[in-house]
Design a protein around this motif. Structure first.
Motif, PDB file in Angstrom:
ATOM      1  N   GLY A 142      39.608   0.768 -16.059  1.00 22.99           N
ATOM      2  CA  GLY A 142      40.913   0.222 -15.668  1.00 22.99           C
ATOM      3  C   GLY A 142      40.892  -0.307 -14.244  1.00 22.99           C
ATOM      4  N   THR A 143      40.227   0.413 -13.344  1.00 24.06           N
ATOM      5  CA  THR A 143      40.159  -0.028 -11.952  1.00 24.06           C
ATOM      6  C   THR A 143      39.350  -1.316 -11.829  1.00 24.06           C
ATOM      7  N   LEU A 144      38.204  -1.375 -12.504  1.00 24.62           N
ATOM      8  CA  LEU A 144      37.385  -2.592 -12.469  1.00 24.62           C
ATOM      9  C   LEU A 144      38.177  -3.797 -12.968  1.00 24.62           C
ATOM     10  N   ALA A 145      38.852  -3.632 -14.105  1.00 24.35           N
ATOM     11  CA  ALA A 145      39.600  -4.749 -14.683  1.00 24.35           C
ATOM     12  C   ALA A 145      40.718  -5.180 -13.744  1.00 24.35           C
ATOM     13  N   SER A 146      41.422  -4.198 -13.131  1.00 20.13           N
ATOM     14  CA  SER A 146      42.545  -4.573 -12.273  1.00 20.13           C
ATOM     15  C   SER A 146      42.043  -5.272 -11.011  1.00 20.13           C
ATOM     16  N   LEU A 147      40.898  -4.848 -10.471  1.00 20.72           N
ATOM     17  CA  LEU A 147      40.331  -5.526  -9.296  1.00 20.72           C
ATOM     18  C   LEU A 147      39.988  -6.973  -9.637  1.00 20.72           C
ATOM     19  N   ALA A 148      39.396  -7.172 -10.804  1.00 29.32           N
ATOM     20  CA  ALA A 148      39.019  -8.532 -11.195  1.00 29.32           C
ATOM     21  C   ALA A 148      40.249  -9.417 -11.337  1.00 29.32           C
ATOM     22  N   VAL A 149      41.289  -8.904 -12.023  1.00 28.65           N
ATOM     23  CA  VAL A 149      42.462  -9.736 -12.298  1.00 28.65           C
ATOM     24  C   VAL A 149      43.291  -9.959 -11.030  1.00 28.65           C
ATOM     25  N   ALA A 150      43.406  -8.947 -10.185  1.00 24.43           N
ATOM     26  CA  ALA A 150      44.247  -9.085  -8.994  1.00 24.43           C
ATOM     27  C   ALA A 150      43.564  -9.882  -7.899  1.00 24.43           C
ATOM     28  N   ARG A 151      42.226  -9.842  -7.841  1.00 20.80           N
ATOM     29  CA  ARG A 151      41.538 -10.437  -6.685  1.00 20.80           C
ATOM     30  C   ARG A 151      40.761 -11.709  -6.998  1.00 20.80           C
ATOM     31  N   HIS A 152      40.702 -12.100  -8.253  1.00 21.99           N
ATOM     32  CA  HIS A 152      39.906 -13.277  -8.597  1.00 21.99           C
ATOM     33  C   HIS A 152      40.678 -14.185  -9.541  1.00 21.99           C
ATOM     34  N   ARG A 153      40.341 -15.463  -9.487  1.00 14.24           N
ATOM     35  CA  ARG A 153      40.891 -16.407 -10.461  1.00 14.24           C
ATOM     36  C   ARG A 153      39.764 -16.793 -11.401  1.00 14.24           C
TER      37      ARG A 153
ATOM     38  N   PHE B  96      42.624   3.519 -25.354  1.00 16.48           N
ATOM     39  CA  PHE B  96      44.064   3.270 -25.173  1.00 16.48           C
ATOM     40  C   PHE B  96      44.594   3.798 -23.841  1.00 16.48           C
ATOM     41  N   CYS B  97      43.751   4.501 -23.065  1.00 11.12           N
ATOM     42  CA  CYS B  97      44.190   4.972 -21.739  1.00 11.12           C
ATOM     43  C   CYS B  97      43.934   3.956 -20.630  1.00 11.12           C
ATOM     44  N   ILE B  98      43.054   2.973 -20.893  1.00 13.48           N
ATOM     45  CA  ILE B  98      42.715   1.992 -19.855  1.00 13.48           C
ATOM     46  C   ILE B  98      43.984   1.323 -19.329  1.00 13.48           C
ATOM     47  N   VAL B  99      44.896   0.988 -20.241  1.00 16.37           N
ATOM     48  CA  VAL B  99      46.102   0.246 -19.866  1.00 16.37           C
ATOM     49  C   VAL B  99      46.912   0.980 -18.801  1.00 16.37           C
ATOM     50  N   VAL B 100      46.954   2.290 -18.864  1.00 17.40           N
ATOM     51  CA  VAL B 100      47.764   3.072 -17.935  1.00 17.40           C
ATOM     52  C   VAL B 100      47.221   2.949 -16.510  1.00 17.40           C
ATOM     53  N   VAL B 101      45.904   3.115 -16.391  1.00 16.26           N
ATOM     54  CA  VAL B 101      45.267   2.981 -15.084  1.00 16.26           C
ATOM     55  C   VAL B 101      45.417   1.547 -14.594  1.00 16.26           C
TER      56      VAL B 101
END
Lengths: 285, 280
Positions: free
Chosen positions: B83-94, B144-149
């Protein structure tokens, strides 16, 4: 090692993004979407008539059964009906609560109400249904409370399933509606009032159209989660079959058929999501 | 909006009724857990602590509890990383398909649990040919827990300027150093909140678990589900139910407190990032 890696990534945003995404997207695409694909493939397989083992030969028989068999058609109909009723019930219960939180309550009360709604949101799902099993039982709380009025509670059955599902998924409806209502600027409501609209008119012509996408966003969850549930029918139903119970009962004996029946909620939800997206609900998820 | 006193009162009453509707069943189960009766008899003929003693002594329940905690911790750890990896990618990269990532992450929780459950079951048993075990439950729960993080961390990253991280990289820090010294301290509470919610979600899950649990293994919800119909077990099940309520509600409350303080500071008192706590 670390230094060389750093040089490799520095000033290369695409590479950085790729490295970050590899794990999670790999997991979800290969693991999850891949599994959904396997589910679909499994649904075309069949059980050997003599062996009872799964034979990996292509057949449409499972789907023919799902679509043409009256029993399964009525199971699908019953499940969709309950999911629809639950969604409408939750929207009716959630809207006044969300409206009070977003537009009437002071900041302190709003915070308290929000935590009160959020706390049981995901928690104790099974226990909540179990609690209702006690409440609705013959010697339980509801019959005790209704006794002085001379009426009896619904007991276990379809009404109980509807009631319990509405109860379980209610917070999922409150939160998006609350967030949606909070986004409506109060100046808009004042303007409507200043121009002579009565509260009911403002509600119908300003609030409702602006809040509708949020209601639909909430309905995605109430509808989808009801569609696949088999715990509530087992604990508070009286033997009625739902999509969830049929899939559960079949998956150990006839996995291909269970897989075929599990595609029914997927198809229904894809259609639902497409409609929801057209109505702008995705911004409220 | 200025409403008449009458309609305000009406709204207040309906709010009260709905809240009562939400909380009364939870209170009822707590009362049942202390009732001396072995049935759902109401009002309870008397009160006792015995069922909790029996629940703690019940090896089945205890084993199931330990198994649930183990599952929850492992699933949370996996979800936390992904979840952290995915959020870093989406928030910090286009990048192409950025919106799709959010959709992909939500999908396992937006589709009925039975779909997720049977899909993973077919993959494990038919394609991979592996026996259901702790491993398969952890994979299922983590999915199904990834979404929460993800939702918690991305909400924080969006409020946090990316320029600190850029500065850190420009000054020669390795990506790992930047993450450890800049990103992690600034997102710590969001990570803890996400982990708490993920654990609560995993601890209480039963539908996906039914399809991915190994033969002979039981999580606490599965234990409740297999024991609810045994008449003699009922009071113990009630006591276990109360324990489940506590373990699954307290993390949600803590997570709310953690994310609220941050967003109150950041947004000048506006209440909560509701999207952060309510994953979906």
């Amino acid at each position: 090692m670390g230094r060389r890696l750093a040089d490799l990534f520095h000033g290369r945003p695409r590479l950085q993004a790729g490295a970050l995404l590899a794990g999670p997207v790999g997991w979800l695409v290969v693991g999850y979407l891949g599994s959904l694909a396997v589910l679909l493939v499994t649904s075309f397989w069949t059980l050997g008539e003599l062996s009872g083992e799964i034979e990996q030969t292509f057949t449409l028989d499972n789907f023919r059964d799902v679509v043409e068999n009256d029993v399964y058609r009525s199971v699908t109909g019953r499940t969709v009906l309950i999911a629809g009723l639950v969604t409408v019930t939750d929207a009716l219960l959630a809207f006044p609560l969300a409206f009070y939180m977003a537009k009437i309550a002071g900041p302190r009360t709003r915070g308290l109400l929000l935590v009160a709604v959020l706390m049981p949101l995901w928690s104790a799902y099974l226990v909540k249904i179990f609690a209702w099993r006690g409440i609705l039982s013959q010697e339980g709380v509801l019959n005790w409370a209704l006794e002085p009025l001379g009426i009896e509670g619904p007991g276990y059955g379809l009404v109980a399933v509807w009631l319990v599902m509405s109860y379980i998924w209610l917070p999922y409806m409150v939160i998006p509606i609350y967030a949606g209502l909070e986004r409506i600027p109060n100046t808009l409501l004042s303007a409507s009032e200043d121009m002579g609209a009565k509260p009911t008119y403002t509600f119908r012509r300003v609030i409702l159209p602006l809040a509708l996408p949020a209601v639909i966003a909430g309905s995605i969850f109430t509808f989808s989660l009801t569609l696949g549930d088999f715990i509530a029918p087992t604990l508070v139903g009286s033997g009625e079959q739902f999509i969830g119970t049929v899939v559960r009962d079949n998956f150990t004996v006839d996995l291909p058929f269970a897989a075929a029946f599990a595609t029914v909620p997927i198809v229904i939800m894809i259609v639902y999501l497409l409609v929801a997206r057209r109505m702008g609900a995705f911004e409220h998820l | 909006m200025r409403l008449s006193r009458g309609s305000q009162a009406l709204l207040r009453i309906s709010t009260g009724i709905t809240l009562a509707f939400i909380y009364v069943p939870l209170l009822v189960i707590v009362v049942y857990a202390f009732s001396v009766s072995r049935t759902f008899e109401w009002p309870p003929p008397g009160f006792t602590f015995d069922w909790f003693d029996l629940a703690f002594d019940n090896t089945g329940a205890r084993d199931a509890f330990v198994y649930s905690v183990k599952t929850g911790l492992l699933a949370t750890a996996v979800a936390l990383v992904l979840g952290t990896l995915a959020s870093l990618a989406v928030a910090r990269h286009r990048f192409f398909g950025r919106e799709t990532v959010s959709f992909l992450v939500i999908l396992p929780i937006a589709l009925p649990g039975i779909v997720t459950g049977i899909a993973l079951n077919s993959t494990f048993t038919q394609v991979l040919g592996i026996d259901l075990s702790l491993f398969t439950i952890v994979v299922a729960h983590a999915t199904f827990c990834i979404v929460v993080v993800y939702n918690n961390v991305i909400a924080r990253l969006r409020r946090l300027s990316g320029s600190f991280e850029e500065a850190s990289a420009d000054l020669g820090a390795t990506p790992w150093q930047t993450f450890r010294l800049i990103t992690l301290p600034n997102t710590r509470t969001a990570l803890v909140a996400g982990a708490l919610l993920a654990f609560a979600l995993s601890f209480d899950e039963i539908i996906v678990t039914t399809f991915t649990v190994g033969a002979g293994d039981q999580t606490l919800p599965i234990w409740i589900f297999t024991n609810f119909s045994r008449p003699n077990q009922l009071p113990i099940v009630n006591a276990v139910a109360v324990i489940v309520i506590l373990i699954s509600i307290i993390p949600v409350y803590l997570a709310y407190r953690l994310t609220r303080e941050e967003s109150t500071a950041a947004r000048g008192g506006a209440p909560v990032a509701s999207g952060a706590v309510t994953a979906p």
